[in-house]
Design a protein around this motif. Structure first.
Motif, PDB file in Angstrom:
ATOM      1  N   SER A  45      -4.124   6.605  14.575  1.00 32.22           N
ATOM      2  CA  SER A  45      -5.575   6.802  14.501  1.00 32.22           C
ATOM      3  C   SER A  45      -5.941   7.928  13.551  1.00 32.22           C
ATOM      4  CB  SER A  45      -6.131   7.077  15.900  1.00 32.22           C
ATOM      5  OG  SER A  45      -5.930   5.971  16.746  1.00 32.22           O
ATOM      6  N   ALA A  46      -5.154   9.005  13.549  1.00 35.17           N
ATOM      7  CA  ALA A  46      -5.460  10.144  12.678  1.00 35.17           C
ATOM      8  C   ALA A  46      -5.341   9.762  11.204  1.00 35.17           C
ATOM      9  CB  ALA A  46      -4.532  11.310  13.002  1.00 35.17           C
ATOM     10  N   THR A  47      -4.310   9.012  10.864  1.00 32.08           N
ATOM     11  CA  THR A  47      -4.137   8.632   9.455  1.00 32.08           C
ATOM     12  C   THR A  47      -5.130   7.553   9.044  1.00 32.08           C
ATOM     13  OG1 THR A  47      -2.346   7.101  10.093  1.00 32.08           O
ATOM     14  CG2 THR A  47      -1.706   9.322   9.382  1.00 32.08           C
ATOM     15  N   ARG A  48      -5.496   6.694   9.972  1.00 32.63           N
ATOM     16  CA  ARG A  48      -6.533   5.705   9.654  1.00 32.63           C
ATOM     17  C   ARG A  48      -7.875   6.391   9.448  1.00 32.63           C
ATOM     18  NH1 ARG A  48      -6.360   0.389  13.381  1.00 32.63           N
ATOM     19  NH2 ARG A  48      -7.758  -0.318  11.715  1.00 32.63           N
ATOM     20  N   LEU A  49      -8.179   7.405  10.277  1.00 32.13           N
ATOM     21  CA  LEU A  49      -9.426   8.151  10.106  1.00 32.13           C
ATOM     22  C   LEU A  49      -9.468   8.827   8.737  1.00 32.13           C
ATOM     23  CD1 LEU A  49     -12.094   9.300  11.104  1.00 32.13           C
ATOM     24  CD2 LEU A  49     -10.801  11.130  12.242  1.00 32.13           C
ATOM     25  N   LEU A  54       0.812  -1.209   0.000  1.00 36.73           N
ATOM     26  CA  LEU A  54       0.000   0.000   0.000  1.00 36.73           C
ATOM     27  C   LEU A  54       0.850   1.265   0.000  1.00 36.73           C
ATOM     28  CD1 LEU A  54      -2.750  -1.131   2.504  1.00 36.73           C
ATOM     29  CD2 LEU A  54      -3.151  -0.469   0.130  1.00 36.73           C
ATOM     30  N   ALA A  55       2.058   1.172   0.527  1.00 35.80           N
ATOM     31  CA  ALA A  55       2.943   2.332   0.529  1.00 35.80           C
ATOM     32  C   ALA A  55       3.533   2.605  -0.853  1.00 35.80           C
ATOM     33  CB  ALA A  55       4.062   2.133   1.553  1.00 35.80           C
ATOM     34  N   GLN A  56       3.308   1.701  -1.786  1.00 32.67           N
ATOM     35  CA  GLN A  56       3.780   1.849  -3.168  1.00 32.67           C
ATOM     36  C   GLN A  56       2.562   1.752  -4.089  1.00 32.67           C
ATOM     37  OE1 GLN A  56       6.944   2.572  -3.821  1.00 32.67           O
ATOM     38  NE2 GLN A  56       7.548   2.363  -1.664  1.00 32.67           N
ATOM     39  N   PRO A  57       1.860   2.854  -4.310  1.00 34.04           N
ATOM     40  CA  PRO A  57       0.599   2.803  -5.064  1.00 34.04           C
ATOM     41  C   PRO A  57       0.729   2.129  -6.425  1.00 34.04           C
ATOM     42  CG  PRO A  57       0.853   4.941  -4.027  1.00 34.04           C
ATOM     43  CD  PRO A  57       2.148   4.209  -3.807  1.00 34.04           C
ATOM     44  N   GLY A  58       1.892   2.220  -7.069  1.00 30.10           N
ATOM     45  CA  GLY A  58       2.060   1.573  -8.362  1.00 30.10           C
ATOM     46  C   GLY A  58       1.885   0.074  -8.310  1.00 30.10           C
ATOM     47  N   ALA A 114      -5.736  -4.056   5.804  1.00 32.57           N
ATOM     48  CA  ALA A 114      -4.342  -3.693   6.064  1.00 32.57           C
ATOM     49  C   ALA A 114      -4.244  -2.269   6.602  1.00 32.57           C
ATOM     50  CB  ALA A 114      -3.523  -3.809   4.782  1.00 32.57           C
ATOM     51  N   SER A 115      -3.350  -2.067   7.564  1.00 33.65           N
ATOM     52  CA  SER A 115      -3.077  -0.728   8.083  1.00 33.65           C
ATOM     53  C   SER A 115      -1.690  -0.719   8.700  1.00 33.65           C
ATOM     54  CB  SER A 115      -4.122  -0.310   9.128  1.00 33.65           C
ATOM     55  OG  SER A 115      -4.101  -1.189  10.233  1.00 33.65           O
ATOM     56  N   ARG A 116      -1.162   0.475   8.853  1.00 37.08           N
ATOM     57  CA  ARG A 116       0.128   0.654   9.515  1.00 37.08           C
ATOM     58  C   ARG A 116      -0.155   1.077  10.953  1.00 37.08           C
ATOM     59  NH1 ARG A 116       6.064   0.923   8.597  1.00 37.08           N
ATOM     60  NH2 ARG A 116       6.726   1.628  10.651  1.00 37.08           N
ATOM     61  N   ILE A 117       0.305   0.287  11.918  1.00 39.92           N
ATOM     62  CA  ILE A 117       0.128   0.587  13.340  1.00 39.92           C
ATOM     63  C   ILE A 117       1.478   0.990  13.905  1.00 39.92           C
ATOM     64  CG2 ILE A 117      -0.705  -0.252  15.553  1.00 39.92           C
ATOM     65  CD1 ILE A 117      -2.824  -0.257  13.352  1.00 39.92           C
ATOM     66  N   GLY A 118       1.596   2.236  14.315  1.00 37.57           N
ATOM     67  CA  GLY A 118       2.869   2.714  14.843  1.00 37.57           C
ATOM     68  C   GLY A 118       3.794   3.176  13.743  1.00 37.57           C
ATOM     69  N   GLY A 119       4.893   3.799  14.134  1.00 36.89           N
ATOM     70  CA  GLY A 119       5.823   4.356  13.177  1.00 36.89           C
ATOM     71  C   GLY A 119       5.669   5.863  13.080  1.00 36.89           C
ATOM     72  N   THR A 120       6.357   6.463  12.153  1.00 36.25           N
ATOM     73  CA  THR A 120       6.315   7.915  12.001  1.00 36.25           C
ATOM     74  C   THR A 120       5.018   8.327  11.308  1.00 36.25           C
ATOM     75  OG1 THR A 120       7.354   7.895   9.819  1.00 36.25           O
ATOM     76  CG2 THR A 120       8.834   7.905  11.734  1.00 36.25           C
ATOM     77  N   GLU A 121       4.735   9.633  11.369  1.00 35.55           N
ATOM     78  CA  GLU A 121       3.550  10.140  10.682  1.00 35.55           C
ATOM     79  C   GLU A 121       3.647   9.867   9.182  1.00 35.55           C
ATOM     80  OE1 GLU A 121       0.994  14.269   9.998  1.00 35.55           O
ATOM     81  OE2 GLU A 121       2.770  14.271  11.299  1.00 35.55           O
ATOM     82  N   GLN A 122       4.821  10.037   8.622  1.00 33.98           N
ATOM     83  CA  GLN A 122       5.001   9.798   7.188  1.00 33.98           C
ATOM     84  C   GLN A 122       4.735   8.345   6.837  1.00 33.98           C
ATOM     85  OE1 GLN A 122       8.889  10.847   5.739  1.00 33.98           O
ATOM     86  NE2 GLN A 122       8.379  10.438   3.596  1.00 33.98           N
ATOM     87  N   GLU A 123       5.235   7.418   7.654  1.00 33.33           N
ATOM     88  CA  GLU A 123       5.024   5.992   7.396  1.00 33.33           C
ATOM     89  C   GLU A 123       3.548   5.624   7.501  1.00 33.33           C
ATOM     90  OE1 GLU A 123       9.297   4.168   8.956  1.00 33.33           O
ATOM     91  OE2 GLU A 123       7.695   4.616  10.394  1.00 33.33           O
TER      92      GLU A 123
END
Length: 312
Positions: free
Chosen positions: A137-141, A53-57, A73-82
């Motif tokens: 949570s913010a990026t998942r929202l 998912l981090a590579q849209p292509g 699928a989701s990213r739990i934890g890590g930097t805001e960019q990740e």
């Protein structure tokens, strides 16, 4: 459920905690499953498709010939960019790919964490302001809102337990080792759901002839008290029960005296001390799937798995 013989369902996060039983449930219904995997292997019987998912292509053509998408699928934890790369931009790319392919059903696994710290006492969907307290949570929202804008369904559980759980019950056990007292008498009420009941609901939402767009809370209709939660887990796993009483402030002081201020410890404490329960009647009204037994009974089939995992 509808006739599923010719259906193809795309599942992201197919090898994860929730994805594994969702794929199993879909395969049981004779559905062709296109399992999106990143690092793990897909279940036997599913068509494994590597994508990130981090590579849209890498998503190009992913939804071609698909009847429904179940996005787990989701990213739990890590930097805001990740987190943003997967949870927001990755979801946006998947929604766009589904639209291009003419997919009519899109179901996403969200989280009640988007409502913030609480207390939350039985609100229905739309009854709470969204106030995420973490980057995750913010990026998942943000991703959830994209799905909703496209006419999809977002399912928001609070705490999910069962085979594959690496956070809820392990966090509780870890907390009890450091907080050996009842907090406010264990009166807090908590929404919980077994992973198998959640998987059944997600699979049915993907296959049902009736769409249920919007947000749906996913929880057992009967919230669990913290005392029942702790007693059930400690008895099943052979652990000591808390002794004595303290309040939230005293519990925080005790935790921070041993480890210093720690946001993770405070979140874990909320498992025991703060009401987090949600009205999930809309979900069960639109499904034939059932939420299963109440927690004290529903936990029993998973006890051996937890004992083995916690010993390791």
């Amino acid at each position: 459920m509808a006739n599923t013989e010719t259906k193809t369902v795309l599942v992201t996060g197919a090898a994860g905690f929730v994805g594994t039983p969702v794929v199993a449930r879909l395969l049981e219904h004779g559905v062709r499953v296109r399992a999106v995997v990143h690092r793990a292997e897909a279940a036997p019987g599913a068509e494994a498709v590597p994508a990130d998912l981090a590579q849209p292509g890498s998503l190009a053509g992913l939804c071609r010939g698909v009847d429904a998408v179940v996005h787990l699928a989701s990213r739990i934890g890590g930097t805001e960019q990740e987190c943003r790369a997967v949870n927001t931009r990755g979801t946006a790319a998947l929604v766009a790919e589904a639209h291009r392919a003419g997919v009519r059903r899109f179901v996403q696994l969200g989280t009640a964490a988007v409502y913030g710290e609480g207390p939350h006492r039985g609100p229905a969907e739309g009854g709470l302001a969204e106030a995420p307290g973490s980057v995750t949570s913010a990026t998942r929202l943000a991703g959830e809102r994209l799905v909703l804008a496209a006419g999809g369904t977002v399912v928001r559980p609070h705490l999910v337990f069962g085979r594959g759980d690496r956070w809820v019950i392990p966090s509780l056990v870890s907390l009890l080792a450091r907080m050996p007292h009842w907090v406010d008498g264990g009166r807090a009420r908590i929404s919980m759901l077994s992973v198998d009941a959640l998987a059944g609901a997600l699979a049915e939402l993907a296959l049902s002839p009736h769409k249920a767009p919007g947000v749906l809370h996913a929880a057992h209709p009967e919230p669990v008290t913290a005392r029942e939660l702790v007693c059930t887990v400690t008895q099943a796993l052979g652990l000591p029960q808390p002794q004595g009483e303290t309040d939230v402030r005293g519990a925080l002081d005790l935790l921070e005296a041993g480890a210093g201020p720690d946001a993770t410890l405070r979140r874990r404490l909320s498992l025991l001390a703060v009401d987090h329960w949600y009205d999930s009647s809309r979900l069960w009204d639109v499904l034939r799937s059932l939420p299963g037994a109440a927690f004290s009974e529903a936990f029993s089939p998973y006890a051996d798995w937890y004992r083995a995992e916690l010993t390791v």
